[in-house]
Every structure is written in C-alpha cells, then in structure tokens.
Write a protein that holds these residues in place. Structure first.
Motif, short mmCIF file in Angstrom:
data_model
loop_
_atom_site.label_atom_id
_atom_site.label_comp_id
_atom_site.label_asym_id
_atom_site.label_seq_id
_atom_site.Cartn_x
_atom_site.Cartn_y
_atom_site.Cartn_z
N UNK A 5 0.69 -1.06 0.07
CA UNK A 5 0.80 0.30 0.02
C UNK A 5 1.48 1.51 0.41
N UNK A 6 0.74 2.04 -0.26
CA UNK A 6 1.45 3.42 -0.55
C UNK A 6 0.17 4.84 0.38
N UNK A 7 1.38 5.71 0.94
CA UNK A 7 0.50 6.33 1.61
C UNK A 7 1.32 7.91 1.15
N UNK A 8 0.84 9.35 1.51
CA UNK A 8 1.38 10.09 1.13
C UNK A 8 1.33 10.83 3.04
N UNK A 9 3.35 11.14 2.86
CA UNK A 9 3.02 12.19 4.06
C UNK A 9 4.01 13.11 3.83
N UNK A 10 3.76 14.06 4.13
CA UNK A 10 4.26 15.99 4.16
C UNK A 10 4.86 16.12 5.90
N UNK A 11 6.73 16.10 5.34
CA UNK A 11 7.05 16.44 5.87
C UNK A 11 8.10 17.74 5.73
N UNK A 33 4.08 -0.68 9.81
CA UNK A 33 5.30 -1.59 9.56
C UNK A 33 5.33 -1.98 8.49
N UNK A 34 6.49 -2.50 8.34
CA UNK A 34 7.11 -3.05 6.43
C UNK A 34 7.57 -2.21 5.70
N UNK A 35 7.69 -1.07 5.99
CA UNK A 35 8.00 0.00 4.99
C UNK A 35 9.09 -0.28 4.29
N UNK A 36 9.00 -0.54 3.25
CA UNK A 36 9.61 -0.89 1.98
C UNK A 36 11.00 0.05 0.99
N UNK A 37 9.87 1.37 0.58
CA UNK A 37 10.71 2.22 0.21
C UNK A 37 9.03 3.52 0.05
N UNK A 38 10.10 4.71 -0.24
CA UNK A 38 10.08 6.17 -0.35
C UNK A 38 10.46 6.53 -2.20
N UNK A 39 9.32 8.07 -2.30
CA UNK A 39 9.02 8.32 -3.42
C UNK A 39 9.31 10.38 -3.01
N UNK A 40 10.11 10.84 -3.31
CA UNK A 40 10.02 12.32 -3.01
C UNK A 40 9.09 12.93 -4.30
N UNK A 41 7.96 12.99 -4.13
CA UNK A 41 6.66 13.17 -4.93
C UNK A 41 7.36 15.20 -5.32
N UNK A 42 6.72 16.20 -4.79
CA UNK A 42 7.31 17.11 -4.58
C UNK A 42 8.33 17.50 -3.33
N UNK A 43 9.00 19.01 -3.78
CA UNK A 43 9.49 19.74 -3.25
C UNK A 43 9.30 21.23 -2.85
N UNK A 44 9.59 21.39 -2.10
CA UNK A 44 8.75 23.26 -1.55
C UNK A 44 9.30 23.58 -0.44
N UNK A 45 9.34 25.09 -0.57
CA UNK A 45 10.85 25.96 0.75
C UNK A 45 9.80 26.82 0.77
N UNK A 46 9.49 27.58 1.60
CA UNK A 46 9.63 28.55 2.77
C UNK A 46 9.59 29.90 2.82
#
Length: 74
Positions: A5-11, A33-46
């Motif tokens: 499954x894929x979820x979106x996280x903002x950090x 549990x069981x995180x297997x990877x991550x993809x950076x979908x977007x980047x931004x600055x304040x």
C-alpha cells in the motif's frame, strides 16, 4: 504473495530537503510496519524576508500489508 500500500506523508525541516526526507521516513516507520520504500513526489520551500525558513517534501511511502488469515485452514 505480498500486497503493498502507498500513503502520502508531508514532512518539514529547517535544515535541508534530505533531513525532511529522513524525518518523514523515520516517523512513518514508527506508525506503519514493513515500510519498504519512499518516493519524493514534490519538494517546496517556505521563504521569509528572502531567507529559506523550511524545506518541505511530499513523500509516497510504500509498505507491505500483513498476510490475511482469511482463507487459511486451522
């Protein structure tokens, strides 16, 4: 067989994009549990007064779903 499954996280980080990514993955791993990877979908600055105040990333976190006991014989 495995299903993911894929979820979106903002950090956010005041240090760098890399730090924001590390924080996002670390925090997601604490609750999922069981995180297997991550993809950076977007980047931004304040920015405030011409200076960067926050590095923001939108991550897609992939994790493997637990096997279901449905259909298994006892």
């Amino acid at each position: 067989m495995s299903v993911a499954k894929v979820i979106e996280v903002i950090s956010k980080s005041k240090i760098s994009f890399e730090d924001a990514i590390k924080q996002g993955v670390s925090r997601a791993s604490e609750t999922v549990n069981e995180v297997t990877g991550a993809w950076v979908k977007d980047q931004s600055l304040e920015v405030s007064n011409g200076k960067i105040t926050s590095y923001n990333v939108l991550l897609k976190i992939t994790f493997v779903l637990k096997a279901s006991s449905k259909g298994k014989s006892k």
